[in-house]
Design a protein around this motif. Sequence first.
Motif, PDB file in Angstrom:
ATOM      1  N   LEU A 181      48.557  10.863  42.673  1.00 24.14           N
ATOM      2  CA  LEU A 181      47.516  11.265  41.729  1.00 24.14           C
ATOM      3  C   LEU A 181      47.234  10.151  40.727  1.00 24.14           C
ATOM      4  CD1 LEU A 181      45.630  13.319  40.389  1.00 24.14           C
ATOM      5  CD2 LEU A 181      47.617  14.238  39.173  1.00 24.14           C
ATOM      6  N   GLU A 182      48.287   9.568  40.192  1.00 24.40           N
ATOM      7  CA  GLU A 182      48.129   8.479  39.218  1.00 24.40           C
ATOM      8  C   GLU A 182      47.421   7.284  39.851  1.00 24.40           C
ATOM      9  OE1 GLU A 182      50.836   5.580  36.307  1.00 24.40           O
ATOM     10  OE2 GLU A 182      51.769   7.269  37.364  1.00 24.40           O
ATOM     11  N   ALA A 183      47.831   6.915  41.065  1.00 24.36           N
ATOM     12  CA  ALA A 183      47.200   5.781  41.753  1.00 24.36           C
ATOM     13  C   ALA A 183      45.732   6.075  42.047  1.00 24.36           C
ATOM     14  CB  ALA A 183      47.955   5.482  43.053  1.00 24.36           C
ATOM     15  N   ALA A 184      45.441   7.308  42.464  1.00 21.18           N
ATOM     16  CA  ALA A 184      44.060   7.690  42.785  1.00 21.18           C
ATOM     17  C   ALA A 184      43.174   7.651  41.545  1.00 21.18           C
ATOM     18  CB  ALA A 184      44.048   9.077  43.412  1.00 21.18           C
ATOM     19  N   MET A 185      43.690   8.136  40.424  1.00 16.71           N
ATOM     20  CA  MET A 185      42.915   8.126  39.181  1.00 16.71           C
ATOM     21  C   MET A 185      42.652   6.699  38.715  1.00 16.71           C
ATOM     22  SD  MET A 185      44.622  11.343  37.103  1.00 16.71           S
ATOM     23  CE  MET A 185      43.504  11.166  35.713  1.00 16.71           C
ATOM     24  N   GLU A 186      43.677   5.858  38.842  1.00 16.10           N
ATOM     25  CA  GLU A 186      43.532   4.448  38.454  1.00 16.10           C
ATOM     26  C   GLU A 186      42.479   3.757  39.323  1.00 16.10           C
ATOM     27  OE1 GLU A 186      44.872   2.318  36.175  1.00 16.10           O
ATOM     28  OE2 GLU A 186      45.812   3.999  35.118  1.00 16.10           O
ATOM     29  N   ALA A 187      42.417   4.146  40.596  1.00 15.81           N
ATOM     30  CA  ALA A 187      41.481   3.509  41.529  1.00 15.81           C
ATOM     31  C   ALA A 187      40.056   4.053  41.391  1.00 15.81           C
ATOM     32  CB  ALA A 187      41.973   3.709  42.963  1.00 15.81           C
ATOM     33  N   GLY A 188      39.893   5.162  40.677  1.00 13.66           N
ATOM     34  CA  GLY A 188      38.560   5.713  40.487  1.00 13.66           C
ATOM     35  C   GLY A 188      38.169   6.786  41.485  1.00 13.66           C
ATOM     36  N   ALA A 189      39.166   7.458  42.094  1.00 15.49           N
ATOM     37  CA  ALA A 189      38.870   8.532  43.043  1.00 15.49           C
ATOM     38  C   ALA A 189      38.309   9.749  42.329  1.00 15.49           C
ATOM     39  CB  ALA A 189      40.141   8.912  43.808  1.00 15.49           C
ATOM     40  N   LEU A 190      37.616  10.596  43.079  1.00 17.88           N
ATOM     41  CA  LEU A 190      37.032  11.807  42.515  1.00 17.88           C
ATOM     42  C   LEU A 190      38.002  12.975  42.524  1.00 17.88           C
ATOM     43  CD1 LEU A 190      33.493  11.827  44.194  1.00 17.88           C
ATOM     44  CD2 LEU A 190      34.060  11.121  41.861  1.00 17.88           C
ATOM     45  N   ASP A 191      38.804  13.087  43.574  1.00 21.91           N
ATOM     46  CA  ASP A 191      39.650  14.259  43.742  1.00 21.91           C
ATOM     47  C   ASP A 191      40.803  13.929  44.674  1.00 21.91           C
ATOM     48  OD1 ASP A 191      40.513  16.860  43.496  1.00 21.91           O
ATOM     49  OD2 ASP A 191      39.092  17.694  44.936  1.00 21.91           O
ATOM     50  N   ILE A 192      41.890  14.679  44.538  1.00 23.74           N
ATOM     51  CA  ILE A 192      43.028  14.516  45.452  1.00 23.74           C
ATOM     52  C   ILE A 192      43.586  15.891  45.772  1.00 23.74           C
ATOM     53  CG2 ILE A 192      44.492  14.013  43.444  1.00 23.74           C
ATOM     54  CD1 ILE A 192      46.483  12.685  45.320  1.00 23.74           C
ATOM     55  N   GLU A 193      43.913  16.100  47.018  1.00 26.31           N
ATOM     56  CA  GLU A 193      44.522  17.347  47.474  1.00 26.31           C
ATOM     57  C   GLU A 193      45.838  16.982  48.147  1.00 26.31           C
ATOM     58  OE1 GLU A 193      41.377  18.313  50.010  1.00 26.31           O
ATOM     59  OE2 GLU A 193      40.082  19.141  48.447  1.00 26.31           O
ATOM     60  N   SER A 194      46.935  17.491  47.606  1.00 25.03           N
ATOM     61  CA  SER A 194      48.258  17.163  48.138  1.00 25.03           C
ATOM     62  C   SER A 194      48.927  18.396  48.710  1.00 25.03           C
ATOM     63  CB  SER A 194      49.145  16.577  47.035  1.00 25.03           C
ATOM     64  OG  SER A 194      48.673  15.306  46.635  1.00 25.03           O
ATOM     65  N   GLY A 195      49.613  18.216  49.810  1.00 22.07           N
ATOM     66  CA  GLY A 195      50.358  19.294  50.448  1.00 22.07           C
ATOM     67  C   GLY A 195      51.571  18.701  51.138  1.00 22.07           C
ATOM     68  N   GLU A 196      52.325  19.540  51.817  1.00 23.41           N
ATOM     69  CA  GLU A 196      53.552  19.058  52.473  1.00 23.41           C
ATOM     70  C   GLU A 196      53.254  18.076  53.592  1.00 23.41           C
ATOM     71  OE1 GLU A 196      54.111  22.826  55.582  1.00 23.41           O
ATOM     72  OE2 GLU A 196      55.393  22.662  53.807  1.00 23.41           O
ATOM     73  N   ASP A 197      52.030  18.098  54.132  1.00 24.78           N
ATOM     74  CA  ASP A 197      51.677  17.188  55.223  1.00 24.78           C
ATOM     75  C   ASP A 197      51.182  15.831  54.733  1.00 24.78           C
ATOM     76  OD1 ASP A 197      52.304  19.031  57.218  1.00 24.78           O
ATOM     77  OD2 ASP A 197      50.336  19.970  57.071  1.00 24.78           O
ATOM     78  N   GLY A 198      50.827  15.722  53.445  1.00 24.74           N
ATOM     79  CA  GLY A 198      50.321  14.452  52.954  1.00 24.74           C
ATOM     80  C   GLY A 198      49.286  14.625  51.866  1.00 24.74           C
ATOM     81  N   HIS A 199      48.491  13.586  51.674  1.00 28.16           N
ATOM     82  CA  HIS A 199      47.538  13.545  50.566  1.00 28.16           C
ATOM     83  C   HIS A 199      46.132  13.209  51.083  1.00 28.16           C
ATOM     84  CE1 HIS A 199      51.187  13.279  48.054  1.00 28.16           C
ATOM     85  NE2 HIS A 199      51.584  12.350  48.914  1.00 28.16           N
ATOM     86  N   THR A 200      45.169  13.967  50.626  1.00 26.16           N
ATOM     87  CA  THR A 200      43.774  13.717  50.958  1.00 26.16           C
ATOM     88  C   THR A 200      43.058  13.316  49.681  1.00 26.16           C
ATOM     89  OG1 THR A 200      43.809  15.362  52.733  1.00 26.16           O
ATOM     90  CG2 THR A 200      41.655  14.719  51.878  1.00 26.16           C
ATOM     91  N   ILE A 201      42.450  12.142  49.686  1.00 22.16           N
ATOM     92  CA  ILE A 201      41.793  11.595  48.494  1.00 22.16           C
ATOM     93  C   ILE A 201      40.300  11.460  48.770  1.00 22.16           C
ATOM     94  CG2 ILE A 201      41.676   9.605  46.939  1.00 22.16           C
ATOM     95  CD1 ILE A 201      44.690   9.109  47.831  1.00 22.16           C
ATOM     96  N   TRP A 202      39.493  11.960  47.836  1.00 25.80           N
ATOM     97  CA  TRP A 202      38.037  11.910  47.982  1.00 25.80           C
ATOM     98  C   TRP A 202      37.441  10.938  46.970  1.00 25.80           C
ATOM     99  CZ3 TRP A 202      36.138  14.407  52.108  1.00 25.80           C
ATOM    100  CH2 TRP A 202      36.885  15.459  52.648  1.00 25.80           C
ATOM    101  N   THR A 203      36.438  10.198  47.407  1.00 24.78           N
ATOM    102  CA  THR A 203      35.761   9.232  46.539  1.00 24.78           C
ATOM    103  C   THR A 203      34.248   9.393  46.688  1.00 24.78           C
ATOM    104  OG1 THR A 203      35.363   7.392  48.088  1.00 24.78           O
ATOM    105  CG2 THR A 203      37.602   7.631  47.222  1.00 24.78           C
ATOM    106  N   ALA A 204      33.507   8.808  45.763  1.00 28.37           N
ATOM    107  CA  ALA A 204      32.063   8.700  45.964  1.00 28.37           C
ATOM    108  C   ALA A 204      31.849   7.816  47.187  1.00 28.37           C
ATOM    109  CB  ALA A 204      31.397   8.089  44.734  1.00 28.37           C
ATOM    110  N   ALA A 205      30.826   8.098  47.970  1.00 25.35           N
ATOM    111  CA  ALA A 205      30.602   7.350  49.211  1.00 25.35           C
ATOM    112  C   ALA A 205      30.508   5.853  48.960  1.00 25.35           C
ATOM    113  CB  ALA A 205      29.339   7.859  49.899  1.00 25.35           C
TER     114      ALA A 205
END
Length: 248
Positions: free
Chosen positions: A152-176
């Motif tokens: 989450l911290e890395a995604a926010m620093e990189a400018g991502a829009l959203d992150i969804e985390s679960g036991e299988d891994g992390h899905t990060i969404w960005t502006a296209a």
Amino acid sequence: MAGHSKFKNIMHRKGAQDKKRSNLFSKLSREITVAAKMGAPDPDMNPRLRLAINNAKAQSMPKDNIQRAIDKASGGDEDNYEEVRYEGYGPGGSAIIVEALTDNRNRTATNVRTCFAKNGGNLGTEGSVQHGFERLGLIEYPASAGDEEKVLEAAMEAGALDIESGEDGHTIWTAAEDLHQVAGDLEKALGEAENVKLAWKPNITVQLDEGHAGTLMKLIDALDDDDDVQTVWGNYEIPDEVMEKLGA
């Protein structure tokens, strides 16, 4: 920004299917060639090519195959592929977007229409379901990349829009338009991602029961088997217990 990924069961099943497809490398090569033709053959100067190469590497595509696909574009390959998108309806009121690279629109349209018709769906007109999706950048990391707080911290620093985390891994969404930049920053912080691509994220999902889910899986398999189809996106959600019953 955080939350359990609704799409993990679908995406991970798609990944498992990809690994089994004998034509996977062919599809990856086609995307690399098209990306190299549309821009510079240097991935550092061509964001789309870099993404295509990263995805090929994530699927363990040999370096020689990747280089041949790039050289094919530079060598004046006679095959001229164009990007086409099809929209339709699947079982249980689901909406489906199919992206393809083709050198024959008529062939691809016929094949895609047949897949829908034989598997409980209907091919729609352009724009018929797109309004229910948002075009975003998608970056996936395995759980081993770090805990939710670290990612989450890395995604926010990189400018991502959203992150969804679960036991299988992390899905990060960005502006296209930010996908290449965010993916590059995350790679420095977390290592190479499992998957980086432009995606169609549904605004609202529909949950499918076992019957509709089984038919939908057949539709997706049929589309995946077509050489021209690159990606299939949908607004469906399938409960884990249903996926287990289906053996997916």
